[in-house]
Structure formats: structure tokens, C-alpha cells
Scaffold this motif. Structure first.
Motif, PDB file in Angstrom:
ATOM      1  N   ALA A  29       0.868  -1.174   0.000  1.00 51.01           N
ATOM      2  CA  ALA A  29       0.000   0.000   0.000  1.00 51.01           C
ATOM      3  C   ALA A  29       0.907   1.225   0.000  1.00 51.01           C
ATOM      4  O   ALA A  29       1.505   1.551   1.019  1.00 51.01           O
ATOM      5  CB  ALA A  29      -0.901  -0.002   1.230  1.00 51.01           C
ATOM      6  N   GLY A  30       1.043   1.846  -1.158  1.00 49.40           N
ATOM      7  CA  GLY A  30       1.976   2.962  -1.267  1.00 49.40           C
ATOM      8  C   GLY A  30       3.383   2.452  -0.979  1.00 49.40           C
ATOM      9  O   GLY A  30       3.832   1.479  -1.577  1.00 49.40           O
ATOM     10  N   ASP A  31       4.061   3.087  -0.017  1.00 51.47           N
ATOM     11  CA  ASP A  31       5.416   2.689   0.355  1.00 51.47           C
ATOM     12  C   ASP A  31       5.441   1.619   1.441  1.00 51.47           C
ATOM     13  O   ASP A  31       6.509   1.219   1.891  1.00 51.47           O
ATOM     14  CB  ASP A  31       6.204   3.915   0.844  1.00 51.47           C
ATOM     15  N   LEU A  32       4.268   1.175   1.893  1.00 50.43           N
ATOM     16  CA  LEU A  32       4.194   0.188   2.976  1.00 50.43           C
ATOM     17  C   LEU A  32       4.087  -1.227   2.420  1.00 50.43           C
ATOM     18  O   LEU A  32       3.388  -1.467   1.432  1.00 50.43           O
ATOM     19  CB  LEU A  32       2.990   0.469   3.875  1.00 50.43           C
ATOM     20  N   VAL A  33       4.762  -2.158   3.091  1.00 49.09           N
ATOM     21  CA  VAL A  33       4.654  -3.577   2.776  1.00 49.09           C
ATOM     22  C   VAL A  33       4.231  -4.281   4.061  1.00 49.09           C
ATOM     23  O   VAL A  33       4.914  -4.190   5.085  1.00 49.09           O
ATOM     24  CB  VAL A  33       5.996  -4.156   2.263  1.00 49.09           C
ATOM     25  N   ILE A  34       3.104  -4.971   4.006  1.00 50.14           N
ATOM     26  CA  ILE A  34       2.537  -5.637   5.183  1.00 50.14           C
ATOM     27  C   ILE A  34       2.641  -7.138   4.982  1.00 50.14           C
ATOM     28  O   ILE A  34       2.213  -7.673   3.952  1.00 50.14           O
ATOM     29  CB  ILE A  34       1.069  -5.219   5.396  1.00 50.14           C
ATOM     30  N   THR A  35       3.222  -7.823   5.976  1.00 53.79           N
ATOM     31  CA  THR A  35       3.396  -9.272   5.912  1.00 53.79           C
ATOM     32  C   THR A  35       3.025  -9.894   7.255  1.00 53.79           C
ATOM     33  O   THR A  35       2.813  -9.193   8.242  1.00 53.79           O
ATOM     34  CB  THR A  35       4.861  -9.644   5.584  1.00 53.79           C
ATOM     35  N   GLN A  36       2.989 -11.220   7.292  1.00 59.19           N
ATOM     36  CA  GLN A  36       2.785 -12.010   8.506  1.00 59.19           C
ATOM     37  C   GLN A  36       1.568 -11.545   9.318  1.00 59.19           C
ATOM     38  O   GLN A  36       1.635 -11.375  10.529  1.00 59.19           O
ATOM     39  CB  GLN A  36       4.043 -11.995   9.377  1.00 59.19           C
ATOM     40  N   ALA A  37       0.440 -11.371   8.656  1.00 57.22           N
ATOM     41  CA  ALA A  37      -0.794 -10.942   9.317  1.00 57.22           C
ATOM     42  C   ALA A  37      -1.503 -12.166   9.909  1.00 57.22           C
ATOM     43  O   ALA A  37      -1.811 -13.103   9.188  1.00 57.22           O
ATOM     44  CB  ALA A  37      -1.698 -10.223   8.321  1.00 57.22           C
ATOM     45  N   TRP A  38      -1.735 -12.135  11.226  1.00 56.66           N
ATOM     46  CA  TRP A  38      -2.347 -13.287  11.874  1.00 56.66           C
ATOM     47  C   TRP A  38      -3.072 -12.883  13.149  1.00 56.66           C
ATOM     48  O   TRP A  38      -2.944 -11.765  13.639  1.00 56.66           O
ATOM     49  CB  TRP A  38      -1.293 -14.349  12.174  1.00 56.66           C
ATOM     50  N   SER A  39      -3.838 -13.814  13.668  1.00 57.02           N
ATOM     51  CA  SER A  39      -4.543 -13.660  14.938  1.00 57.02           C
ATOM     52  C   SER A  39      -4.576 -15.027  15.603  1.00 57.02           C
ATOM     53  O   SER A  39      -4.084 -16.002  15.048  1.00 57.02           O
ATOM     54  CB  SER A  39      -5.965 -13.148  14.700  1.00 57.02           C
ATOM     55  N   ARG A  40      -5.128 -15.066  16.785  1.00 59.91           N
ATOM     56  CA  ARG A  40      -5.300 -16.335  17.503  1.00 59.91           C
ATOM     57  C   ARG A  40      -6.770 -16.719  17.535  1.00 59.91           C
ATOM     58  O   ARG A  40      -7.644 -15.860  17.606  1.00 59.91           O
ATOM     59  CB  ARG A  40      -4.839 -16.189  18.959  1.00 59.91           C
ATOM     60  N   ALA A  41      -7.009 -18.008  17.556  1.00 60.32           N
ATOM     61  CA  ALA A  41      -8.370 -18.496  17.772  1.00 60.32           C
ATOM     62  C   ALA A  41      -8.810 -18.060  19.163  1.00 60.32           C
ATOM     63  O   ALA A  41      -7.988 -17.875  20.061  1.00 60.32           O
ATOM     64  CB  ALA A  41      -8.401 -20.022  17.654  1.00 60.32           C
ATOM     65  N   THR A  42     -10.107 -17.858  19.322  1.00 58.63           N
ATOM     66  CA  THR A  42     -10.641 -17.426  20.619  1.00 58.63           C
ATOM     67  C   THR A  42     -11.675 -18.429  21.120  1.00 58.63           C
ATOM     68  O   THR A  42     -12.371 -19.059  20.324  1.00 58.63           O
ATOM     69  CB  THR A  42     -11.317 -16.047  20.509  1.00 58.63           C
ATOM     70  N   PRO A  43     -11.791 -18.561  22.434  1.00 60.32           N
ATOM     71  CA  PRO A  43     -12.837 -19.429  22.979  1.00 60.32           C
ATOM     72  C   PRO A  43     -14.207 -18.775  22.815  1.00 60.32           C
ATOM     73  O   PRO A  43     -14.305 -17.551  22.661  1.00 60.32           O
ATOM     74  CB  PRO A  43     -12.457 -19.552  24.459  1.00 60.32           C
ATOM     75  N   GLY A  44     -15.264 -19.587  22.832  1.00 59.54           N
ATOM     76  CA  GLY A  44     -16.620 -19.057  22.761  1.00 59.54           C
ATOM     77  C   GLY A  44     -16.857 -18.062  23.889  1.00 59.54           C
ATOM     78  O   GLY A  44     -16.388 -18.258  25.001  1.00 59.54           O
ATOM     79  N   GLY A  45     -17.540 -16.985  23.598  1.00 53.81           N
ATOM     80  CA  GLY A  45     -17.841 -15.975  24.610  1.00 53.81           C
ATOM     81  C   GLY A  45     -16.780 -14.894  24.744  1.00 53.81           C
ATOM     82  O   GLY A  45     -16.982 -13.900  25.426  1.00 53.81           O
ATOM     83  N   ALA A  46     -15.633 -15.061  24.096  1.00 58.09           N
ATOM     84  CA  ALA A  46     -14.582 -14.037  24.153  1.00 58.09           C
ATOM     85  C   ALA A  46     -15.095 -12.768  23.485  1.00 58.09           C
ATOM     86  O   ALA A  46     -15.771 -12.818  22.463  1.00 58.09           O
ATOM     87  CB  ALA A  46     -13.325 -14.526  23.454  1.00 58.09           C
ATOM     88  N   LYS A  47     -14.763 -11.634  24.053  1.00 57.13           N
ATOM     89  CA  LYS A  47     -15.207 -10.350  23.513  1.00 57.13           C
ATOM     90  C   LYS A  47     -14.097  -9.582  22.809  1.00 57.13           C
ATOM     91  O   LYS A  47     -14.358  -8.563  22.175  1.00 57.13           O
ATOM     92  CB  LYS A  47     -15.816  -9.493  24.630  1.00 57.13           C
ATOM     93  N   VAL A  48     -12.843 -10.024  22.949  1.00 60.45           N
ATOM     94  CA  VAL A  48     -11.722  -9.352  22.287  1.00 60.45           C
ATOM     95  C   VAL A  48     -10.765 -10.384  21.688  1.00 60.45           C
ATOM     96  O   VAL A  48     -10.740 -11.539  22.102  1.00 60.45           O
ATOM     97  CB  VAL A  48     -10.930  -8.432  23.251  1.00 60.45           C
ATOM     98  N   ALA A  49      -9.999  -9.918  20.715  1.00 52.46           N
ATOM     99  CA  ALA A  49      -8.946 -10.739  20.110  1.00 52.46           C
ATOM    100  C   ALA A  49      -7.829  -9.797  19.682  1.00 52.46           C
ATOM    101  O   ALA A  49      -8.047  -8.603  19.492  1.00 52.46           O
ATOM    102  CB  ALA A  49      -9.483 -11.517  18.912  1.00 52.46           C
ATOM    103  N   GLY A  50      -6.638 -10.358  19.529  1.00 54.62           N
ATOM    104  CA  GLY A  50      -5.499  -9.567  19.062  1.00 54.62           C
ATOM    105  C   GLY A  50      -5.217  -9.847  17.600  1.00 54.62           C
ATOM    106  O   GLY A  50      -5.478 -10.931  17.099  1.00 54.62           O
ATOM    107  N   GLY A  51      -4.689  -8.838  16.920  1.00 60.71           N
ATOM    108  CA  GLY A  51      -4.253  -8.978  15.538  1.00 60.71           C
ATOM    109  C   GLY A  51      -2.797  -8.571  15.456  1.00 60.71           C
ATOM    110  O   GLY A  51      -2.380  -7.606  16.102  1.00 60.71           O
ATOM    111  N   TYR A  52      -2.017  -9.310  14.672  1.00 62.20           N
ATOM    112  CA  TYR A  52      -0.573  -9.098  14.618  1.00 62.20           C
ATOM    113  C   TYR A  52      -0.115  -9.085  13.170  1.00 62.20           C
ATOM    114  O   TYR A  52      -0.675  -9.785  12.326  1.00 62.20           O
ATOM    115  CB  TYR A  52       0.132 -10.214  15.391  1.00 62.20           C
ATOM    116  N   LEU A  53       0.909  -8.311  12.867  1.00 60.14           N
ATOM    117  CA  LEU A  53       1.440  -8.213  11.516  1.00 60.14           C
ATOM    118  C   LEU A  53       2.746  -7.438  11.534  1.00 60.14           C
ATOM    119  O   LEU A  53       3.131  -6.892  12.569  1.00 60.14           O
ATOM    120  CB  LEU A  53       0.434  -7.548  10.577  1.00 60.14           C
ATOM    121  N   THR A  54       3.403  -7.402  10.405  1.00 57.22           N
ATOM    122  CA  THR A  54       4.644  -6.658  10.255  1.00 57.22           C
ATOM    123  C   THR A  54       4.436  -5.626   9.160  1.00 57.22           C
ATOM    124  O   THR A  54       3.902  -5.948   8.091  1.00 57.22           O
ATOM    125  CB  THR A  54       5.806  -7.610   9.889  1.00 57.22           C
TER     126      THR A  54
END
Length: 177
Positions: A29-54
Motif C-alpha cells: 500500500a503505497g510505500d508500505l509492505v505488510i506481511t505475517q498478518a495473523w490472529s489467535r483463535a478465541t474461545p466461545g464468549g470471548a469479547k476481544v482478540a489480538g491482531g498481529y502483523l509486520t
């Protein structure tokens, strides 16, 4: 006997390739390069999750990750985890996260990360989660987060270098806010 060993070796190598998450997606995207985009599975009822990338900025001007959107959550915020006086602190970065020219910023467990707030349904291992990130200069960028296992630390081959040494600290996947 050699043929059996060779066949077994090929089968193991092939199985390892299938088991590794597809973290090879690279989004520009323009001058940005985004790689290794991932998250973790969450248990039922979870209200938040994390997202990770480079994010790598190959340009000569800074940009800033200011937020994002995902169908499975009410909102996406940019957060930072850090230690202060022996206490783990997580806070939203109200002004976003600067991506300086010529630098790479890794969003990883225990450091900078995306928070997917008010999840509407659990994230399931193996899914690809479409997300739109918003940058100050590069604008809106569509990509997918590979959903890994609940305790994953990084996609295969990515290592863990989130800028903070948080080993042994609890993660917040599935944590209710």
C-alpha cells in the motif's frame, strides 16, 4: 529400506508444509509492505482478540496506522503492551502507531497489536479473517489475518520479536474487557 526412508522423509516434509500457516501473503500500500498478518483463535464468549502483523515502510516519509475495521468485531483499535514498575500495562494508542521511513514495525504478542473489540463470534483456527487497516497516508488497506491456534506466538518461521520481552506474561486473547 532406503526407498522406505526416502518416502517417509518426503511424506514428513510434505506434511510440514501443509501444517505451516500461509503467512506468505504480502500486501503493498503505497510505500508500505505488510506481511505475517495473523490472529489467535478465541474461545466461545470471548469479547476481544489480538491482531498481529509486520509493516515495513520503504518510502522516505512516515505513515501512521490509525485503526481498522473487521466484520466480526464492532471496532479495531491500535494498542501497546508494556511493563511499568513491574506491572503489565495495555493502552490504546489514540494517535495511532508511527511507521517511520526505512523502518519495520512488528505488531506481536506483548508489544504493539490490533485489538478486535466486541467480537460477534469466536475466531476459529484455520480461518482467514478479512480486515481493512487504515493508514494516515496509505489510506485503507485490505488484507486477511490467518487465524492460528489459541496459544500461538507467531506464524511458522516468523519468530517473536515484538519489541518487548514479555515471555511468561499472560496473553489477552479471549480476555473480556
Amino acid at each position: 529400506m532406503k526407498q522406505i526412508v526416502r518416502t517417509l522423509a518426503y511424506a514428513v516434509a510434505f506434511a510440514a508444509l501443509l501444517a505451516a500457516p500461509a503467512g506468505a501473503e504480502e500486501v503493498k500500500a503505497g510505500d508500505l509492505v505488510i506481511t505475517q498478518a495473523w490472529s489467535r483463535a478465541t474461545p466461545g464468549g470471548a469479547k476481544v482478540a489480538g491482531g498481529y502483523l509486520t509493516i515495513e515502510n520503504k518510502g522516505s516519509a512516515a505513515d501512521r496506522l490509525i485503526g481498522g475495521a473487521v466484520d466480526v468485531a464492532a471496532r479495531v483499535e491500535v494498542h501497546e503492551m508494556s511493563m511499568k514498575d513491574g506491572v503489565m500495562i495495555m493502552r490504546q494508542l489514540d494517535k495511532g502507531l508511527a511507521i517511520e521511513p526505512g523502518k519495520t514495525v512488528k505488531l506481536a504478542p506483548g508489544g504493539y497489536h490490533l485489538m478486535l473489540m466486541d467480537l460477534k463470534s469466536p475466531l476459529k483456527q484455520g480461518d482467514k479473517l478479512p480486515v481493512t487497516l487504515e493508514f494516515e497516508k496509505a489510506g485503507k488497506v485490505k488484507l486477511s489475518l490467518d487465524v492460528l491456534g489459541v496459544g500461538a506466538q507467531a506464524p511458522a518461521g516468523a519468530g517473536h520479536s515484538g519489541g518487548h520481552d514479555m515471555k511468561g506474561m499472560p496473553d489477552h486473547s479471549g480476555m473480556k474487557k
